[in-house]
Design a protein around this motif. Structure first.
Motif, mmCIF file in Angstrom:
data_model
loop_
_atom_site.group_PDB
_atom_site.id
_atom_site.type_symbol
_atom_site.label_atom_id
_atom_site.label_comp_id
_atom_site.label_asym_id
_atom_site.label_seq_id
_atom_site.Cartn_x
_atom_site.Cartn_y
_atom_site.Cartn_z
ATOM 1 N N ALA A 455 0.976 -1.088 -0.054
ATOM 2 C CA ALA A 455 0.106 -0.426 -0.326
ATOM 3 C C ALA A 455 0.866 0.833 0.606
ATOM 4 N N ARG A 456 1.880 1.029 0.907
ATOM 5 C CA ARG A 456 2.739 2.388 1.329
ATOM 6 C C ARG A 456 4.156 2.540 -0.502
ATOM 7 N N ILE A 457 3.750 1.660 -1.288
ATOM 8 C CA ILE A 457 4.934 1.270 -2.485
ATOM 9 C C ILE A 457 3.811 2.191 -2.943
ATOM 10 N N TYR A 458 2.897 1.534 -2.997
ATOM 11 C CA TYR A 458 1.823 2.962 -3.980
ATOM 12 C C TYR A 458 1.189 3.570 -4.417
ATOM 13 N N GLN A 459 1.630 3.928 -2.971
ATOM 14 C CA GLN A 459 1.096 6.022 -2.820
ATOM 15 C C GLN A 459 2.921 6.472 -2.732
ATOM 16 N N PHE A 460 4.176 5.528 -3.203
ATOM 17 C CA PHE A 460 4.568 6.204 -3.258
ATOM 18 C C PHE A 460 5.070 6.563 -4.704
ATOM 19 N N MET A 461 4.810 5.316 -5.202
ATOM 20 C CA MET A 461 4.464 5.352 -7.183
ATOM 21 C C MET A 461 3.525 7.306 -7.959
ATOM 22 N N ASP A 462 2.258 6.796 -6.767
ATOM 23 C CA ASP A 462 1.433 7.184 -6.564
ATOM 24 C C ASP A 462 1.678 9.016 -6.512
ATOM 25 N N LYS A 463 2.659 9.599 -6.757
ATOM 26 C CA LYS A 463 3.081 10.693 -5.457
ATOM 27 C C LYS A 463 4.323 10.810 -6.873
ATOM 28 N N HIS A 464 5.415 10.159 -7.195
ATOM 29 C CA HIS A 464 5.956 10.258 -8.485
ATOM 30 C C HIS A 464 5.898 10.458 -9.585
ATOM 31 N N ILE A 465 4.447 9.854 -9.817
ATOM 32 C CA ILE A 465 3.863 10.003 -11.506
ATOM 33 C C ILE A 465 3.504 11.432 -11.346
#
Length: 686
Positions: A455-465
């Motif tokens: 869940a945290r990884i996906y949030q991190f990816m979302d932020k970068h995109i």
């Protein structure tokens, strides 16, 4: 020949036993006698009970002092009895083996070998190996006992007995393929001695002599076979000397960045090759992003300005196109005529390119495997560069070189192969290392986590995109015969990310079974920023340069070697933005955890590659399988580097004397060599 007979022909081998041996890959008598021990138990020292060491293996001779009793300890059934010698007594305990009660007689003497622990106030030896002592004589005490690897529920006793039986019958037939003069020069024992003492060494010296002989032979055959395959390069052919043109200074100044110290050093080594009257043959190793392409450009510039042609071969169309576009950019003011030749080149374009190469109207061609087709003629070819060369077979690389009159050869790789392994794979080449990254490159921050972090990884990816960046997600290849439950299957995972996690982003899918055109389309879309997340197998390992990609997530990271993880990680961190790599693994394996920890702590490819070789051994390491090389049975490229140097010297010397292995003393070696390398290449080479 007896060596080629089935293990079934030995006494005491039934249907069930042979199945277990076959599962270990052992079928013939030869397989069995070459199934070397992984370690040894030294039972030469007999320890008195009073002198035994806690929590270590002890070797004692003692008399049974009490009648063995069967009792329960919790859910476990145990057999327990007391043993004694003239210094004291301890208990012996066997777990889950009630029949052991009948194997010991009070008053009789036995040799016990096992670990001693303190349990509930008593000192106990747990489930030891044992044998009866008759008139003071034992089979195992006072000996070094071999311990064999993965045993498929075969007992060590069975393996030992059958190997002993096989050796006694097979040794008269064992052929010693090493010529007598090599054994004398390098002080090597006979093959029979080596096989006997690797399994049952009489002392330490005999073991070391046996191992040295077997390691030498294994590496010698391997090195010799590679030298024969690459025999076109063995003797430095007369080449055409090149001068550094006056315009080279202007070219270097035109480059969009300055050379690093490491690039200058490597360039100096290449210039020395180019100036020489002999054709150069050099491996250039450099970590991802170290600037190998600039080295290639500078080398090609010198050759082309000496009125010769250059060729650069890459393993994928995307990479070839990337090189072509970079070279076009840096060569633009210098009147260098070049072309791109790949599988996608139209028939009409291809005819034009081939005609211009033949008439020397083109100075440079960049391409894929298409460059080695028979109809490609380059009469003035002066330099051949292959990139990520492990993707090409030995024959393919030689075929490109043969298109010119002994051109200089440069091989580039971003895989930081440990020097010991490089000596084997590229033993005929000079090695240059670019061990410095260009200024301004930020180290990639790496974290190893378990799947609870998704869940945290996906949030991190979302932020970068949302900040305008792009991400990679890497899944291991799932073999058809594997259970896929605990592995991220690339197609299923892509669908999950599209539907459940990132429905508002464009997600691309890339795997090895796609057609080249489909792969290229996806990678082009990612490179141009149309695709936000690229979900891929390791086909992306050698891929397009996307400076905008800043996050790399690697699922089931335990499935990859360290060198491969490092290669994958190198897809990010290519631009001005801080980049990140997240390694996801639920493995509890200690070695896996250690490997992933190294990835967190180091970004030095050579440190990582050395550690990978140390932890995994050479059999699994990148390079051996791609080259069709056999798995090693006893040599370790990490610890046997000293022997490897002797081997190289011996192999070169032998081939200088007898390159066709036609002398009578080399006939056994020639036959063995033909068996060593897979495929028909060796037969034609010899």
């Amino acid at each position: 020949m007896f060596l080629e007979q089935s293990i079934m022909d030995l006494k005491g081998v039934g249907e069930q036993t042979i199945k277990k041996f076959n599962k270990l890959g052992l079928f013939t008598i030869q397989d069995l006698i070459e199934y070397y021990p992984k370690e040894y138990e030294d039972r030469r020292k007999i320890t008195k009970i009073q002198e035994t060491v806690m929590d270590e293996e002890n070797n004692i001779i003692a008399t049974v002092a009490s009648r063995p009793e069967v009792m329960k300890k919790g859910y476990k059934v145990i057999v327990k009895f007391r043993i004694k010698d003239d210094t004291g007594s301890i208990y012996v305990v066997f777990y889950g083996q009630p029949y052991m009660k009948n194997n010991f007689i009070v008053g009789e003497t036995y040799n016990f070998y096992g670990k001693i622990r303190r349990q509930y106030g008593c000192i106990e030896m747990e489930s030891p190996e044992y044998e009866k002592v008759d008139n003071g004589i034992t089979q195992k005490a006072n000996k070094i006992i071999p311990i064999y690897p993965a045993t498929q529920k075969l007992s060590q006793k069975v393996i030992r007995q059958l190997i002993e039986q096989a050796l006694s019958l097979a040794l008269p037939e064992v052929e010693d393929v090493l010529p007598a003069y090599i054994k004398e020069l390098y002080k090597l024992k006979s093959k029979s001695f080596a096989l006997t003492h690797i399994h049952f060494p009489k002392d330490d010296e005999a073991f070391f002599e046996a191992r040295k002989r077997l390691v030498f032979e294994e590496l010698f055959l391997l090195q010799l076979s590679l030298f024969v395959l690459k025999s076109e390069f063995l003797s430095r052919s007369k080449g055409i000397s090149k001068k550094v043109p006056e315009s080279f200074k202007a070219f270097v100044e035109y480059l969009p960045f300055e050379f690093t110290g490491a690039q200058k050093r490597v360039m100096k080594e290449i210039v020395k090759d180019l100036k020489s009257d002999y054709a150069g043959n050099r491996l250039v190793q450099g970590d991802v992003g170290s600037g190998k392409t600039v080295i290639a450009a500078a080398s090609l510039f010198i050759v082309i300005k000496n009125n010769q042609q250059g060729a650069l071969m890459a393993p994928t169309e995307v990479l070839a196109k990337q090189h072509y576009e970079f070279l076009q950019q840096v060569f633009e003011p210098f009147n260098i005529k070049m072309a791109l030749l790949t599988g996608s080149t139209t028939a009409k374009e291809k005819r034009e390119i081939l005609a211009k190469l033949k008439s020397q109207e083109l100075d440079l061609v960049v391409g894929t495997h298409a460059l080695i087709e028979d109809n490609v003629e380059m009469p003035a070819l002066g330099l051949v560069i292959t990139d990520e060369q492990h993707r090409f077979g030995v024959r393919q690389r030689l075929k490109l070189s043969e298109k010119g009159q002994t051109p200089d050869v440069i091989v580039m790789t971003a895989t930081p192969i440990p020097r010991t392994l490089a000596l084997i794979l590229y033993g005929d080449m000079d090695i240059s290392i670019i061990d410095e990254l260009p200024p301004g490159r930020q180290p990639i921050k790496t974290n190893a986590v378990d799947s609870s972090y998704h869940a945290r990884i996906y949030q991190f990816m979302d932020k970068h995109i949302r900040e305008g960046r792009q991400c990679y997600v890497i899944c291991p290849m799932v073999e058809e015969n594997e259970k896929q439950a605990d592995l991220k299957s690339v197609t299923e995972y892509t669908a999950y990310l599209k539907e459940q996690v990132f429905p508002h982003f464009n997600i691309g899918l890339l795997h090895g079974k796609m057609k080249p055109k489909e792969k290229n389309a996806v990678m082009e879309a990612f490179a141009s920023g149309q695709v936000h997340i690229l979900v891929s197998t390791t086909v992306v390992e050698v891929g397009v340069n996307v400076p905008n990609a800043t996050v790399m997530v690697i699922e089931n990271a335990e499935r990859f070697g360290l060198a491969q993880l490092h290669q994958l990680r190198g897809r990010v961190g290519r631009g001005k933005h801080q980049s990140y790599c997240v390694l996801v693994s639920d493995s509890k394996n200690k070695v896996t955890k250690k490997r992933l920890k190294i990835m967190e702590e180091s970004t030095d490819g050579f440190v990582i590659a050395d550690t990978d070789l140390k932890l995994r051994g050479p059999g699994d390491f990148f390079g051996t399988k791609q080259h069709g090389l056999p798995e090693m049975k006893i040599a370790n490229l990490y610890t046997d580097a000293k022997v490897l140097k002797e081997v190289q010297k011996a192999a070169k010397s032998l081939l200088e004397q007898d390159k066709d292995l036609s002398l009578p003393e080399h006939q056994g070696l020639k036959v063995k060599l033909l068996q060593t390398i897979e495929g028909e290449q060796m037969h034609t080479a010899l």
